[in-house]
Design an enzyme around this catalytic site. Sequence first.
Site, mmCIF file in Angstrom:
data_model
loop_
_atom_site.group_PDB
_atom_site.id
_atom_site.type_symbol
_atom_site.label_atom_id
_atom_site.label_comp_id
_atom_site.label_asym_id
_atom_site.label_seq_id
_atom_site.Cartn_x
_atom_site.Cartn_y
_atom_site.Cartn_z
ATOM 1 N N CYS A 180 0.856 -1.164 0.000
ATOM 2 C CA CYS A 180 0.000 0.000 0.000
ATOM 3 C C CYS A 180 0.902 1.226 0.000
ATOM 4 O O CYS A 180 2.120 1.088 0.004
ATOM 5 C CB CYS A 180 -0.901 -0.023 1.230
ATOM 6 S SG CYS A 180 -2.430 0.860 0.963
ATOM 7 N N CYS A 205 -4.270 -0.700 -2.000
ATOM 8 C CA CYS A 205 -4.665 0.702 -2.030
ATOM 9 C C CYS A 205 -5.922 0.851 -2.884
ATOM 10 O O CYS A 205 -6.291 -0.046 -3.631
ATOM 11 C CB CYS A 205 -3.526 1.567 -2.535
ATOM 12 S SG CYS A 205 -2.684 0.849 -3.930
ATOM 13 N N CYS A 226 -0.992 3.528 -6.426
ATOM 14 C CA CYS A 226 -0.600 2.203 -5.943
ATOM 15 C C CYS A 226 0.831 1.904 -6.362
ATOM 16 O O CYS A 226 1.223 2.218 -7.487
ATOM 17 C CB CYS A 226 -1.511 1.125 -6.524
ATOM 18 S SG CYS A 226 -3.156 1.148 -5.839
#
Length: 167
Positions: A12, A88, A96
């Site tokens: 993430c 994400c 991302c």
Amino acid sequence: MSDRIYNVLFLCTGNSARSIMAEAILGVLGKGRFRAFSAGSHPSGQVQPMALELAQAIGYDTTLARSKSWDEFAVEGAPQMDIVITVCDNAAGEACPVWLGHPAQAHWGVPDPVEATGDEAARRHAFTAAFATLRRRVELLLSLPLEKLDRIAAQSQLQDIGKVDNE
């Protein structure tokens, strides 16, 4: 069933909530079959307390949980990843991270509970919802016959899991 243990990296941006929770869920539910890791492209440097609380509630040892850069997994001697999953939320315009190499890759976008506004109950609801979605997707990952799938087939199935909501 294979004796192989699969290394899975959840990525993430901040590595403070979603990727940490996914690591914890797979770490507990996939014990013996999977080794779970998490990292961020721009780590925040801290793990969100509500993420730690939810991880601890399922039996995850949170003493080692920390927000870290994906650079730790790109150096010589780092565990080689079999699967890399970004968590994400593209819909929120988040950038991302991209992973290079040859692991099966998938995107499991989950809204960032850290961005939740309102009182503590509203924030807790956002964390609980993200955790539940990640848990459902990890359970689906655990049901895959990975030892029978090549990288492309595994990647396709992992991508499909990312489309599953908790509802």
